[in-house]
Motif scaffolding. Sequence first.
Motif, PDB file in Angstrom:
ATOM      1  N   PRO A 104       0.797  -1.326  -0.112  1.00  0.00           N
ATOM      2  CA  PRO A 104       0.050   0.038  -0.016  1.00  0.00           C
ATOM      3  C   PRO A 104       0.880   1.477   0.044  1.00  0.00           C
ATOM      4  CG  PRO A 104      -0.191  -1.068   2.341  1.00  0.00           C
ATOM      5  CD  PRO A 104       0.569  -1.951   1.284  1.00  0.00           C
ATOM      6  N   GLN A 105       2.064   1.140   0.504  1.00  0.00           N
ATOM      7  CA  GLN A 105       3.082   2.340   0.648  1.00  0.00           C
ATOM      8  C   GLN A 105       3.369   2.970  -0.937  1.00  0.00           C
ATOM      9  OE1 GLN A 105       3.725  -0.805   1.174  1.00  0.00           O
ATOM     10  NE2 GLN A 105       6.033  -1.275   1.185  1.00  0.00           N
ATOM     11  N   PHE A 106       3.246   2.047  -1.735  1.00  0.00           N
ATOM     12  CA  PHE A 106       3.518   2.516  -3.435  1.00  0.00           C
ATOM     13  C   PHE A 106       2.216   2.734  -3.979  1.00  0.00           C
ATOM     14  CE2 PHE A 106       7.123  -0.141  -2.140  1.00  0.00           C
ATOM     15  CZ  PHE A 106       8.202   0.805  -2.029  1.00  0.00           C
ATOM     16  N   ALA A 107       1.251   2.911  -3.429  1.00  0.00           N
ATOM     17  CA  ALA A 107      -0.086   3.533  -4.093  1.00  0.00           C
ATOM     18  C   ALA A 107       0.231   4.650  -4.951  1.00  0.00           C
ATOM     19  CB  ALA A 107      -1.260   3.631  -3.263  1.00  0.00           C
ATOM     20  N   GLY A 108      -0.263   4.804  -6.248  1.00  0.00           N
ATOM     21  CA  GLY A 108       0.063   6.143  -6.814  1.00  0.00           C
ATOM     22  C   GLY A 108       1.462   6.080  -7.444  1.00  0.00           C
ATOM     23  N   GLU A 109       2.378   5.325  -7.386  1.00  0.00           N
ATOM     24  CA  GLU A 109       3.563   4.942  -8.101  1.00  0.00           C
ATOM     25  C   GLU A 109       3.209   4.536  -9.543  1.00  0.00           C
ATOM     26  OE1 GLU A 109       5.950   6.733  -7.236  1.00  0.00           O
ATOM     27  OE2 GLU A 109       6.129   6.843  -4.979  1.00  0.00           O
ATOM     28  N   GLN A 271       4.894  10.167 -14.022  1.00  0.00           N
ATOM     29  CA  GLN A 271       6.237  10.459 -13.512  1.00  0.00           C
ATOM     30  C   GLN A 271       6.741   9.043 -12.875  1.00  0.00           C
ATOM     31  OE1 GLN A 271       7.600  13.081 -14.222  1.00  0.00           O
ATOM     32  NE2 GLN A 271       5.887  14.369 -14.719  1.00  0.00           N
ATOM     33  N   PRO A 272       7.042   8.259 -14.054  1.00  0.00           N
ATOM     34  CA  PRO A 272       7.533   6.673 -13.178  1.00  0.00           C
ATOM     35  C   PRO A 272       8.474   6.716 -12.471  1.00  0.00           C
ATOM     36  CG  PRO A 272       7.199   6.628 -15.697  1.00  0.00           C
ATOM     37  CD  PRO A 272       7.157   8.190 -15.263  1.00  0.00           C
ATOM     38  N   LYS A 273       8.731   5.909 -11.270  1.00  0.00           N
ATOM     39  CA  LYS A 273       9.903   5.626 -10.702  1.00  0.00           C
ATOM     40  C   LYS A 273      10.653   4.289 -11.183  1.00  0.00           C
ATOM     41  CE  LYS A 273       8.969   9.013  -7.556  1.00  0.00           C
ATOM     42  NZ  LYS A 273       8.194   8.777  -6.403  1.00  0.00           N
ATOM     43  N   VAL A 274       9.845   3.674 -12.060  1.00  0.00           N
ATOM     44  CA  VAL A 274      10.745   2.393 -12.630  1.00  0.00           C
ATOM     45  C   VAL A 274      10.605   2.640 -14.056  1.00  0.00           C
ATOM     46  CG1 VAL A 274      10.796  -0.180 -12.718  1.00  0.00           C
ATOM     47  CG2 VAL A 274      10.005   1.205 -10.602  1.00  0.00           C
ATOM     48  N   TRP A 275      11.819   2.314 -14.860  1.00  0.00           N
ATOM     49  CA  TRP A 275      11.809   2.309 -16.209  1.00  0.00           C
ATOM     50  C   TRP A 275      12.356   0.875 -16.603  1.00  0.00           C
ATOM     51  CZ3 TRP A 275      10.130   7.101 -18.690  1.00  0.00           C
ATOM     52  CH2 TRP A 275       9.810   8.072 -17.663  1.00  0.00           C
ATOM     53  N   HIS A 276      11.643   0.143 -17.185  1.00  0.00           N
ATOM     54  CA  HIS A 276      11.676  -1.171 -17.626  1.00  0.00           C
ATOM     55  C   HIS A 276      11.979  -1.351 -18.925  1.00  0.00           C
ATOM     56  CE1 HIS A 276      11.153  -5.836 -16.999  1.00  0.00           C
ATOM     57  NE2 HIS A 276      11.663  -5.516 -17.757  1.00  0.00           N
ATOM     58  N   MET A 277      13.209  -1.663 -19.631  1.00  0.00           N
ATOM     59  CA  MET A 277      13.359  -1.943 -21.155  1.00  0.00           C
ATOM     60  C   MET A 277      13.304  -3.335 -21.291  1.00  0.00           C
ATOM     61  SD  MET A 277      16.616   0.865 -21.149  1.00  0.00           S
ATOM     62  CE  MET A 277      16.952   0.693 -19.455  1.00  0.00           C
ATOM     63  N   ASN A 278      12.284  -3.590 -22.077  1.00  0.00           N
ATOM     64  CA  ASN A 278      12.394  -5.145 -22.588  1.00  0.00           C
ATOM     65  C   ASN A 278      13.008  -5.031 -23.782  1.00  0.00           C
ATOM     66  OD1 ASN A 278      11.296  -7.827 -22.531  1.00  0.00           O
ATOM     67  ND2 ASN A 278       9.484  -7.033 -24.250  1.00  0.00           N
ATOM     68  N   GLU A 279      14.553  -5.474 -23.769  1.00  0.00           N
ATOM     69  CA  GLU A 279      15.326  -5.477 -24.584  1.00  0.00           C
ATOM     70  C   GLU A 279      15.737  -4.176 -24.833  1.00  0.00           C
ATOM     71  OE1 GLU A 279      17.713  -6.388 -26.379  1.00  0.00           O
ATOM     72  OE2 GLU A 279      17.653  -8.668 -25.809  1.00  0.00           O
ATOM     73  N   LEU A 711      10.700  -3.040  -6.716  1.00  0.00           N
ATOM     74  CA  LEU A 711      10.816  -2.446  -5.242  1.00  0.00           C
ATOM     75  C   LEU A 711      12.045  -1.635  -4.918  1.00  0.00           C
ATOM     76  CD1 LEU A 711       9.084  -5.232  -3.022  1.00  0.00           C
ATOM     77  CD2 LEU A 711       8.173  -3.031  -4.063  1.00  0.00           C
ATOM     78  N   PRO A 712      13.286  -2.285  -5.255  1.00  0.00           N
ATOM     79  CA  PRO A 712      14.383  -1.752  -5.243  1.00  0.00           C
ATOM     80  C   PRO A 712      14.666  -0.463  -5.671  1.00  0.00           C
ATOM     81  CG  PRO A 712      15.203  -3.842  -5.505  1.00  0.00           C
ATOM     82  CD  PRO A 712      13.768  -3.679  -5.537  1.00  0.00           C
ATOM     83  N   CYS A 713      14.048   0.020  -7.057  1.00  0.00           N
ATOM     84  CA  CYS A 713      14.064   1.133  -7.827  1.00  0.00           C
ATOM     85  C   CYS A 713      13.003   1.928  -6.901  1.00  0.00           C
ATOM     86  CB  CYS A 713      13.541   1.079  -9.098  1.00  0.00           C
ATOM     87  SG  CYS A 713      14.453   0.026 -10.314  1.00  0.00           S
ATOM     88  N   LEU A 714      11.742   1.599  -6.621  1.00  0.00           N
ATOM     89  CA  LEU A 714      10.847   2.496  -5.926  1.00  0.00           C
ATOM     90  C   LEU A 714      11.428   2.950  -4.575  1.00  0.00           C
ATOM     91  CD1 LEU A 714       7.601   0.339  -6.519  1.00  0.00           C
ATOM     92  CD2 LEU A 714       8.155   2.405  -7.400  1.00  0.00           C
ATOM     93  N   GLU A 715      12.057   2.215  -3.919  1.00  0.00           N
ATOM     94  CA  GLU A 715      12.721   2.535  -2.502  1.00  0.00           C
ATOM     95  C   GLU A 715      13.850   3.290  -2.702  1.00  0.00           C
ATOM     96  OE1 GLU A 715      13.481  -1.440  -1.143  1.00  0.00           O
ATOM     97  OE2 GLU A 715      11.266  -1.827  -0.407  1.00  0.00           O
ATOM     98  N   ALA A 716      14.563   3.295  -3.845  1.00  0.00           N
ATOM     99  CA  ALA A 716      15.683   4.203  -4.099  1.00  0.00           C
ATOM    100  C   ALA A 716      15.283   5.418  -4.540  1.00  0.00           C
ATOM    101  CB  ALA A 716      16.769   3.266  -4.932  1.00  0.00           C
ATOM    102  N   ALA A 717      14.115   5.545  -5.079  1.00  0.00           N
ATOM    103  CA  ALA A 717      13.850   6.732  -5.907  1.00  0.00           C
ATOM    104  C   ALA A 717      13.919   8.205  -5.102  1.00  0.00           C
ATOM    105  CB  ALA A 717      12.436   6.667  -6.504  1.00  0.00           C
ATOM    106  N   GLU A 718      13.876   8.101  -3.754  1.00  0.00           N
ATOM    107  CA  GLU A 718      13.525   9.164  -2.975  1.00  0.00           C
ATOM    108  C   GLU A 718      14.932   9.703  -2.363  1.00  0.00           C
ATOM    109  OE1 GLU A 718      11.111  11.432  -3.433  1.00  0.00           O
ATOM    110  OE2 GLU A 718      10.221   9.676  -4.726  1.00  0.00           O
TER     111      GLU A 718
END
Length: 733
Positions: A104-109, A271-279, A711-718
């Motif tokens: 729930p802490q990442f709601a809105g991300e 404003q994404p906090k995680v950017w996943h590149m598929n290839e 989750l590591p990306c979200l936690e490191a974002a701030e």
Amino acid sequence: MDETIKRVIPNHFSLPRRINRLGQLAYNLWWTWNPEAQMLYRLISQRLWDQVNHNPVTFLKRVERSQLNAVTNDRHYLELYDRTFQKFDAYLQDTQTWFARHYPQFAGETIAYFSFEFGLHECLPVYAGGLGILAGDHLKEASDLGMPVVGVGFIYNQGYFVQRITEDGWQETSTYYLDYDEVPIIPLTDAQGQPVLISVELPGRLVHARLWQVQVGRVALYLLDTNLEQNQENDRQLTARLYSSDPEVRISQEILLGIGGVRALRRLGLQPKVWHMNEGHSAFLVLERARELVQSGLTFEQAAAQVRKGNVFTTHTPVPAGVDQFPLWLVDKYLSTLWPQLGLTREQLIALGHQTTPWGESFCMPVLALRLSDHANAVSELHGEVSRRMWNFLWPDRRADEVPITHVTNGVHTPSWLARRLRLLYERYLGPDWLEHLDEPELWDRIASIPDHELWAVRQHLKRKLALYVNERARQLWMRGNVHPSQVLASGVFLEPYSLTIGFARRFATYKRATLILRDYERLLRIITNPDMPVQIVFAGKAHPADEPGKLLIQQVYRAVKDPRAAGRLVFLEDYDMNLARLLVQGVDVWLNNPRRPNEASGTSGMKAALNGVLNFSVLDGWWREAYNGANGWAIGEDADPVDPTHQDELDALSLYDTLEKEIIPLYYQNRSTDNIPSGWIARIKESIRTLAPQFSTRRMLKEYLTEMYLPCLEAAEEEIPADTAVTLDQAN
């Protein structure tokens, strides 16, 4: 999302009020993995539903009013309609999804997922193969879990291509033109009702792209389209078709996807906090994100360190020749305005993607992605080992096993690929809420409780369904009036549901060795034409239009298919798509896969087959190396990399024939019960489903991506970036 952006579902339809929500449902691809929703269209007119390739938008535009009126007076239809929309509404309105309950802490991300192609359904043919199908399954599973994912890609108005096979077996291609009014895509407009646009800089000009949306359950997929009047003709073609072999078109597409994709999300207020590149196709996004930060006042080193924290890179390529890379003159031509905006020199920018190859220096997209991503993964355990060796040169001070590339083995979206009859069977014996727990191995122990005769009856039904479909396709081919009778025979006229049936359906790339089973052709003929234990083999697949060796493989297979000595027991089905894929992974008995190891990064078609009770017969490459336990299918060859390819082909062909003759065929035909059920075969099916269904699902895959990457990306974002942890340009070099 920016509230000024309007997302208006087109209203093409004039529907009876009692069933007017069919138009709304058509524009949410939730229906693609819910059989009851598909039944709402099929029950109105099965013939038209099949005729429009299961496209509800086209269906509702063409269906007769009398047919619509008829179902409004059908009590059973209206009960299904109401029940389906209650389920649909509950799904969309659920505030207690798996993700909401656990995080729930990442709601809105927002988690942004970039891919060159998305395979969601056959009615949206903007995919070429496995990479796109995986991307589509990724979005569907994110929707089911309630993960805050958005997708970014292209809408290809000319799709991939339509395949036709000539009498001589040569692949011919034609263009399928996508009519945006006939497919479930939603135009995005601004407050003034104008199309939402973004632009990117290409040499000497701006290229504009319009944004469209595809709704995938709870997940939005945003697609870029350059077919606009304000663009030059060449630029209008950038989003026309997949995988151009022209390097200037390709680098333009990748600039558009990476840089333009970031700008599209910004334009939408995301404003994404995680950017996943598929290839590596979208790797330019790392430069655009860095440019934003440099323009805000950071140095490139500081910007790069911050960008890295939120980047996830998934590599799918196990051979250096298969990765995206561009000659340096193209970088000079297309990125010369970018490096000053990054505060870099030309040499510093090139260093971010530099690779020296036997054919010269290049700018390599996976290198760029790896240098500027804190999280990177391969797509199977073996592929992880291969990738760490392959990219070891980027970390010269580390051993290969220390290279920071992990693995997250691919999976498949269970509801999208599971046959409806099997879904009902699983619901009865695994429990009504089994889909909520499908990644829990203990749930699948209940497979043992399914009576053999019930499982066998469903398997026989699915084989009959495949045979009927193939026979009808052959009839339609004959009715075209411009084909030779041998082509009709080759398309499966003699396919029947009672013989052991093997499926080989995939992209016809040379490393997949489509002709391996033809290596000892006389022996193969003896196997398939044995009157007491006959075998059928169904081939399907496309070669890239520029892949001449791949097209030669199709021709070799097709000539064998047409050979009268094969007695019609070899079949080639042209124009392989997602609909045909579903029928094959559900309707054959054995799924054959024989790539030259270790070139299969993962593979997912065998996972879909296993889910449906089809047994895998595969080289120990990609996912099967992890999956095979000796009792849930069969292996071709040994768990070792080849030394000499020709010798390996010979050994693998011998293993293939021996296993077929000594194990697979006897198990299917011999020692049947008094009611003609092969109990040994059913036991192997149950072991296959029990061990493979929970492990090789996107449910497990997405949860791994979440815990290991997102989750590591979200936690490191701030977090603040200490000055001494910033990436330096020396490190990039």
